[in-house]
Every structure is written in structure tokens, then in C-alpha cells.
Design an enzyme around this catalytic site. Structure first.
Site, PDB file in Angstrom:
ATOM      1  N   GLU A 110      48.948  -5.534 -49.130  1.00 23.92           N
ATOM      2  CA  GLU A 110      47.954  -4.451 -48.991  1.00 23.92           C
ATOM      3  C   GLU A 110      49.147  -3.464 -48.851  1.00 23.92           C
ATOM      4  OE1 GLU A 110      43.507  -5.773 -48.228  1.00 23.92           O
ATOM      5  OE2 GLU A 110      45.336  -5.756 -46.105  1.00 23.92           O
ATOM      6  N   CYS A 126      51.730   3.335 -46.170  1.00 27.93           N
ATOM      7  CA  CYS A 126      52.596   2.194 -45.436  1.00 27.93           C
ATOM      8  C   CYS A 126      52.601   1.432 -46.399  1.00 27.93           C
ATOM      9  CB  CYS A 126      51.094   1.813 -44.378  1.00 27.93           C
ATOM     10  SG  CYS A 126      51.024   0.528 -43.282  1.00 27.93           S
ATOM     11  N   CYS A 133      52.657 -12.722 -41.683  1.00 30.03           N
ATOM     12  CA  CYS A 133      53.269 -12.488 -40.313  1.00 30.03           C
ATOM     13  C   CYS A 133      53.600 -14.088 -39.846  1.00 30.03           C
ATOM     14  CB  CYS A 133      52.788 -11.235 -39.766  1.00 30.03           C
ATOM     15  SG  CYS A 133      54.087 -10.976 -38.434  1.00 30.03           S
ATOM     16  N   CYS A 137      50.913 -12.722 -33.246  1.00 30.72           N
ATOM     17  CA  CYS A 137      50.530 -11.094 -32.190  1.00 30.72           C
ATOM     18  C   CYS A 137      48.796 -11.998 -31.832  1.00 30.72           C
ATOM     19  CB  CYS A 137      50.403 -10.187 -32.279  1.00 30.72           C
ATOM     20  SG  CYS A 137      52.336  -9.814 -32.773  1.00 30.72           S
ATOM     21  N   CYS A 140      46.162  -9.341 -33.998  1.00 30.35           N
ATOM     22  CA  CYS A 140      46.274  -8.610 -34.711  1.00 30.35           C
ATOM     23  C   CYS A 140      46.164  -9.822 -36.173  1.00 30.35           C
ATOM     24  CB  CYS A 140      48.009  -8.355 -35.094  1.00 30.35           C
ATOM     25  SG  CYS A 140      48.404  -7.686 -37.300  1.00 30.35           S
ATOM     26  N   GLY A 189      53.212  -7.794 -42.082  1.00 28.67           N
ATOM     27  CA  GLY A 189      54.266  -8.195 -42.109  1.00 28.67           C
ATOM     28  C   GLY A 189      55.577  -7.675 -41.069  1.00 28.67           C
ATOM     29  N   GLU A 190      56.181  -8.559 -40.501  1.00 30.47           N
ATOM     30  CA  GLU A 190      57.661  -7.984 -39.398  1.00 30.47           C
ATOM     31  C   GLU A 190      58.838  -7.604 -40.287  1.00 30.47           C
ATOM     32  OE1 GLU A 190      57.827  -7.026 -36.178  1.00 30.47           O
ATOM     33  OE2 GLU A 190      60.237  -6.816 -36.760  1.00 30.47           O
ATOM     34  N   SER A 219      58.645   0.236 -38.246  1.00 23.52           N
ATOM     35  CA  SER A 219      57.892  -0.488 -36.904  1.00 23.52           C
ATOM     36  C   SER A 219      58.004  -1.787 -36.632  1.00 23.52           C
ATOM     37  CB  SER A 219      56.933  -0.387 -37.271  1.00 23.52           C
ATOM     38  OG  SER A 219      56.118  -0.616 -35.709  1.00 23.52           O
ATOM     39  N   SER A 242      56.780  -2.017 -31.932  1.00 21.83           N
ATOM     40  CA  SER A 242      55.291  -1.926 -30.969  1.00 21.83           C
ATOM     41  C   SER A 242      55.459  -2.854 -29.736  1.00 21.83           C
ATOM     42  CB  SER A 242      54.778  -2.872 -32.339  1.00 21.83           C
ATOM     43  OG  SER A 242      54.348  -2.171 -33.019  1.00 21.83           O
ATOM     44  N   HIS A 244      52.888  -2.584 -26.411  1.00 24.54           N
ATOM     45  CA  HIS A 244      51.198  -3.102 -26.338  1.00 24.54           C
ATOM     46  C   HIS A 244      51.346  -3.635 -24.865  1.00 24.54           C
ATOM     47  CE1 HIS A 244      50.506  -2.406 -30.125  1.00 24.54           C
ATOM     48  NE2 HIS A 244      51.779  -3.936 -30.648  1.00 24.54           N
ATOM     49  N   ASN A 326      41.784  -1.621 -33.016  1.00 28.95           N
ATOM     50  CA  ASN A 326      40.777  -1.584 -34.279  1.00 28.95           C
ATOM     51  C   ASN A 326      40.474  -2.702 -34.420  1.00 28.95           C
ATOM     52  OD1 ASN A 326      42.300   0.910 -35.629  1.00 28.95           O
ATOM     53  ND2 ASN A 326      43.158   0.488 -36.394  1.00 28.95           N
ATOM     54  N   CYS A 369      45.490  -0.039 -39.345  1.00 28.18           N
ATOM     55  CA  CYS A 369      47.216  -0.179 -38.984  1.00 28.18           C
ATOM     56  C   CYS A 369      46.415  -1.729 -38.410  1.00 28.18           C
ATOM     57  CB  CYS A 369      48.113   0.257 -37.727  1.00 28.18           C
ATOM     58  SG  CYS A 369      49.290   1.741 -38.752  1.00 28.18           S
TER      59      CYS A 369
HETATM   60  N1  SAH Z   1      54.962  -6.571 -37.804  1.00 24.96           N
HETATM   61  C1  SAH Z   1      55.083  -4.889 -37.106  1.00 24.96           C
HETATM   62  C2  SAH Z   1      54.856  -3.047 -38.272  1.00 24.96           C
HETATM   63  C3  SAH Z   1      53.846  -4.181 -38.852  1.00 24.96           C
HETATM   64  S1  SAH Z   1      51.532  -4.311 -37.612  1.00 24.96           S
HETATM   65  C4  SAH Z   1      54.896  -4.917 -35.621  1.00 24.96           C
HETATM   66  O1  SAH Z   1      53.857  -5.077 -35.090  1.00 24.96           O
HETATM   67  O2  SAH Z   1      55.264  -3.529 -35.488  1.00 24.96           O
HETATM   68  C5  SAH Z   1      51.691  -1.876 -37.302  1.00 24.96           C
HETATM   69  C6  SAH Z   1      51.329  -1.214 -36.167  1.00 24.96           C
HETATM   70  O3  SAH Z   1      49.570  -2.080 -35.977  1.00 24.96           O
HETATM   71  C7  SAH Z   1      52.046  -2.805 -34.897  1.00 24.96           C
HETATM   72  O4  SAH Z   1      52.152  -1.548 -33.797  1.00 24.96           O
HETATM   73  C8  SAH Z   1      50.782  -3.299 -34.181  1.00 24.96           C
HETATM   74  O5  SAH Z   1      50.662  -3.919 -33.210  1.00 24.96           O
HETATM   75  C9  SAH Z   1      49.989  -2.902 -34.670  1.00 24.96           C
HETATM   76  N2  SAH Z   1      48.612  -3.253 -34.635  1.00 24.96           N
HETATM   77  C10 SAH Z   1      47.707  -4.674 -34.879  1.00 24.96           C
HETATM   78  N3  SAH Z   1      47.378  -4.648 -34.927  1.00 24.96           N
HETATM   79  C11 SAH Z   1      45.601  -3.555 -34.471  1.00 24.96           C
HETATM   80  C12 SAH Z   1      44.598  -3.512 -34.209  1.00 24.96           C
HETATM   81  N4  SAH Z   1      43.941  -4.363 -34.748  1.00 24.96           N
HETATM   82  N5  SAH Z   1      44.634  -1.997 -33.865  1.00 24.96           N
HETATM   83  C13 SAH Z   1      45.516  -1.760 -33.647  1.00 24.96           C
HETATM   84  N6  SAH Z   1      46.914  -1.631 -33.469  1.00 24.96           N
HETATM   85  C14 SAH Z   1      47.224  -2.900 -33.815  1.00 24.96           C
HETATM   86 FE1  SF4 Z   2      53.734  -9.433 -37.165  1.00 26.06          FE
HETATM   87 FE2  SF4 Z   2      53.196  -6.735 -36.610  1.00 26.06          FE
HETATM   88 FE3  SF4 Z   2      51.009  -8.098 -36.496  1.00 26.06          FE
HETATM   89 FE4  SF4 Z   2      52.790  -9.356 -34.839  1.00 26.06          FE
HETATM   90  S1  SF4 Z   2      51.348  -7.130 -34.960  1.00 26.06           S
HETATM   91  S2  SF4 Z   2      51.514 -10.216 -36.261  1.00 26.06           S
HETATM   92  S3  SF4 Z   2      54.386  -8.401 -35.858  1.00 26.06           S
HETATM   93  S4  SF4 Z   2      52.239  -7.990 -37.837  1.00 26.06           S
END
Ligand code: SAH
Ligand code: SF4
Length: 398
Positions: A110, A126, A133, A137, A140, A189-190, A219, A242, A244, A326, A369
Site C-alpha cells: 500500500e 508514503c 514486515c 512490533c 503494528c 516494511g522496514e 523511517s 521509531s 516508542h 491509530n 501510519c
Molecule cells: N518500519 C519503519 C517504517 C514504517 S512504520 C518504522 O517502524 O519506522 C511507520 C511509523 O508508524 C512508525 O513510526 C511506526 O512505529 C508507526 N506505527 C505503526 N503502527 C502504528 C499505529 N497503529 N498507530 C500509530 N503509529 C503506528
Molecule cells: Fe515493521 Fe515498522 Fe511495523 Fe515495526 S512499526 S512492524 S518495523 S513496519
């Protein structure tokens, strides 16, 4: 993996070498070979490159100044390569768009377009670097879905091209921007788990598409080797980390990769990155009610990041971006109240570290995100309710 495509233009998957799955995976030499094979003179390769990079048009059938026979041949040759737009969802009154692209081999990714009205006049896309991924996490959606495959550099670039060419028809109002201004690697993805495609794409977006490095943000979940590489790349893109959580106990739970690179090691890499590049780094912090939203975490976070300074100016090198969580189906987490978000923000600000709260966009269409997941990830899985939407002038809006 797609191993069936063995033509000269799109080499088959082979160990070690970068995978070619899109017209955007071909370099100028390969484009020349492609047109030579069709019996066309070399300047046709330059025309083709012009369409791909300057016009951001991946569809050979639309390359109107190429001879019809060459267009047909390219279209035939690349049928099944590149991205197929399968679903489009608009949210926020047409200011947010989520696009699902099917990849060769059947996986899907996406991309999200975020438009901002005149004044800010930004159009940010984006993009995804992997289908799924592997980082796992716990909060996520993409992480819960798991990893299916790497994208090639061309597939990453093609997302930007596709969104660019669709943008004029997606604008909700005449004062919306008419071209892309920013690209963020924050989709599925990362990025640093797919460094060849990530950096290959970033360079192509800069050199080919003419985006300034400052308009590009990568990111990362905190892969230290990736941050160390970013410090040496001559392309000065923005880096977002990221984080957290401000202590390892909590971060281990939210971001399993923290067990390999705990906070001290992560911050040491960021410190070296800042020393080498003199650039600021943003720290993403998804705020989850009752999990990581206490003022003591905020204070701890601020005190961790306050010592990060830009050499020379001495200004803060860290900027904290708070993202109220979110809500994600199947994951029992919620954003904190507005008051709790404010208290958290103020506690970070009290340490002197710059902090902002990111506006939630695309929530209704799961385009915010971290809400990206391939629910329609594989053919036959969940995709049935969404008949294919052809790319083009009127196919996009639903
Ligand atoms: N893998 C990379 C980039 C993609 S995630 C990373 O983790 O940085 C993009 C961002 O959205 C990251 O900061 C991630 O931690 C955050 N994210 C993931 N799930 C989320 C959610 N449900 N609500 C808010 N932010 C979230
Ligand atoms: Fe992958 Fe980023 Fe989601 Fe973590 S937050 S599972 S690194 S996409």
C-alpha cells in the site's frame, strides 16, 4: 519469488544481485539494450528514460512519442511486471488516498497520498519497501501480518511514479497541490531491512525524479547498521527513528528488535550520525493509552534525547513526533485522551527537546501510519470484495 521472468530486460531472480521487477529497475544501459533488441536507435532509450523519470509514466502504452510498434512490444514484454493498481480509497474529504498495488508474484503493498491545502501546499506520498514486515512490533498492523517479500528498488520508485501520475485526478480542490513535494519511507516494511532497494530508490528519486534529498524521509525501527550506513551515504535524506519507549523493558515488549539493539546502542548510533552529518533526527513515538503515555516516560524520553546536539550550532538534534495510536483491528490498544497527549507533550517540552503532535490522517480508511497491512495480501485472500480498479483517469475514485 518470481523466477519465471528470464528475458534480457528483466533478469530472473538471482542470488546476490538486485532483483529487477519493474521498468524502473533498468539502468540506462539496460534501457538501451532493450530498445536495441527491438531494432530501434539509441535515442529511443533516452526518450524512454524521459518518460520514466521526467514524466513519471511507467506505462509504455502511454509513451506517446514512441513508435506504436515499440510501445506494443514494451507493453507486451513488461506485462505482469511492475505494479497493478487494485484498490483506491479516499478519506478526509479527498485529502488522503490509500492505494493498494499488486506486485508480480501476487503479494501486495500500500501507498498513501497525503494532500495539504494551499499555504502548506504539500503533497506527501508514503511508500512501502517490503510486503509485510519481519520486525514484529506488537502494536503494528503490518508487523502482525508478517513478512512476505522484499520490494525491488524499481517497485519502490514505481509507487511514487504511479501516485505522481494519478495526483492531478485525485486533488479534491483546485487549491490542492498538483505535484508531489515529499516522499516518506513510512509505509509497509522496514526500509533498512531492505537497504539495496531503499537506497537505490532514494537515489533514483533524487537524480531521476529531481526530488531534493530534504524532501525524502526514511523511517527506521532502529536498525543500528542501517543508521550507521545512513551516516555515510552522500545523499542527505531525513532520518526518522521509531522509538516508542524510553526504557528497554518497555521497548523490548513493543519493538522486539530492541533486544538486538537496545536504546543505548541506538542512541549511540544516532549520536554518531548527527556528528557525521550535522542533521537533525526525528523520533517517532506512537502514544498508546496506559502503555507508554505516562509523564514519567515523557520526562525520561526528553532526558534521553536532550543531550543530542548538532555540532557547531549546539541546537537540539532530536525532534519528537508524537503519533496518537491509530486503532487497529485485532490489536487491543487505543490512543490516549487529548489531555493525556497534551500532558505528555508538555513533559517532553519541559526538557527542552522540540516536540510536536502529528495530526491523524486517513484513520477512516486505515491509511494512517502503521495501519497498512495487506489484508488483500495474496490472491484469493480477502481481495474478493474489492474488484480490480483499472489505473487511469476515472478508475481511481471510489
Ligand atoms: N518500519 C519503519 C517504517 C514504517 S512504520 C518504522 O517502524 O519506522 C511507520 C511509523 O508508524 C512508525 O513510526 C511506526 O512505529 C508507526 N506505527 C505503526 N503502527 C502504528 C499505529 N497503529 N498507530 C500509530 N503509529 C503506528
Ligand atoms: Fe515493521 Fe515498522 Fe511495523 Fe515495526 S512499526 S512492524 S518495523 S513496519
Amino acid at each position: 519469488m518470481n523466477t519465471s521472468r528470464g528475458t534480457a530486460g528483466i533478469p530472473a531472480v538471482n542470488g546476490g544481485e538486485e532483483v529487477k521487477r519493474s521498468l524502473y529497475d533498468l539502468d540506462p544501459g539496460q534501457l538501451e539494450a532493450l530498445v536495441a533488441e527491438a531494432g530501434e536507435p539509441p535515442y529511443r532509450a533516452r526518450q524512454l528514460a524521459h518518460w520514466l523519470d521526467d514524466r513519471r509514466q511507467p506505462d509504455p502504452r502511454r509513451m506517446s512519442d514512441l513508435p506504436g510498434s515499440l510501445r506494443a512490444r514494451l507493453a507486451d514484454r513488461f506485462a505482469g511486471a511492475g505494479l497493478t493498481l487494485e484498490r483506491h480509497q479516499a478519506g478526509d474529504g479527498g485529502w488522503t488516498h490509500k492505494l493498494l498495488f499488486r506486485l508480480p508474484g501476487g503479494d501486495a503493498v500500500e501507498s498513501v497520498l497525503l494532500l495539504y491545502p494551499a499555504g502548506r501546499a504539500r503533497a506527501t506520498v508514503c511508500i512501502s519497501t517490503q510486503a509485510g514486515c519481519a520486525m514484529g512490533c506488537t502494536f503494528c498492523a503490518t508487523g502482525q501480518f508478517g513478512f512476505t517479500r522484499q520490494l525491488s528498488a524499481g517497485e519502490v520508485v514505481e509507487q511514487v511514479a504511479r501516485v505522481s501520475t494519478m495526483l492531478p485526478e485525485l486533488r479534491p480542490r483546485p487549491d490542492a497541490p498538483d505535484h508531489l513535494t515529499n516522499v516518506v519511507f513510512m509505509g509497509m516494511g522496514e526500509p533498512f531491512a531492505n537497504p539495496a532497494a531503499t537506497w537505490g530508490a532514494a537515489w533514483r528519486l533524487h537524480r531521476g525524479f529531481g526530488l531534493s534529498a530534504r524532501a525524502i524521509t526514511i523511517s527506521t525501527v532502529g536498525l543500528v547498521p542501517g543508521i550507521r550506513r545512513a551516516a555515510t551515504e552522500p545523499l542527505p535524506v531525513n532520518l526518522a527513528v521509531s522509538i516508542h519507549a524510553a526504557d528497554d523493558g518497555l521497548r523490548d515488549k513493543l519493538v522486539p528488535v530492541n533486544r538486538s539493539w537496545p536504546i543505548a546502542e541506538l542512541l549511540a548510533a544516532v549520536r554518531d550520525y548527527v556528528a557525521a552529518t550535522r542533521r537533525r533526527v526525528s523520533f517517532e513515538y506512537a502514544l498508546m493509552a496506559g502503555v507508554n503515555d505516562g509523564v514519567e516516560q515523557a520526562d525520561r524520553l526528553g532526558r534521553l534525547l536532550a543531550p543530542l546536539r548538532v555540532p557547531g550550532s549546539g541546537g537540539h538534534a532530536a525532534h519528537v513526533n508524537l503519533i496518537p495510536y491509530n486503532p487497529t483491528p485485532g490489536i487491543d490498544l487505543a490512543p490516549p485522551s487529548k489531555g493525556a497527549v497534551r500532558r505528555f507533550r508538555d513533559a517532553v517540552a519541559a526538557t527542552g527537546v522540540p516536540v510536536s503532535v502529528r495530526a491523524n490522517r486517513g484513520v477512516g480508511i486505515d491509511a494512517a501510519c502503521g495501519q497498512l497491512r495487506t489484508g488483500a495480501g495474496r490472491p484469493g485472500r480477502g481481495a474478493a470484495g474489492h474488484p480490480p480498479t483499472p489505473p487511469g483517469e476515472n478508475g481511481a475514485r471510489r
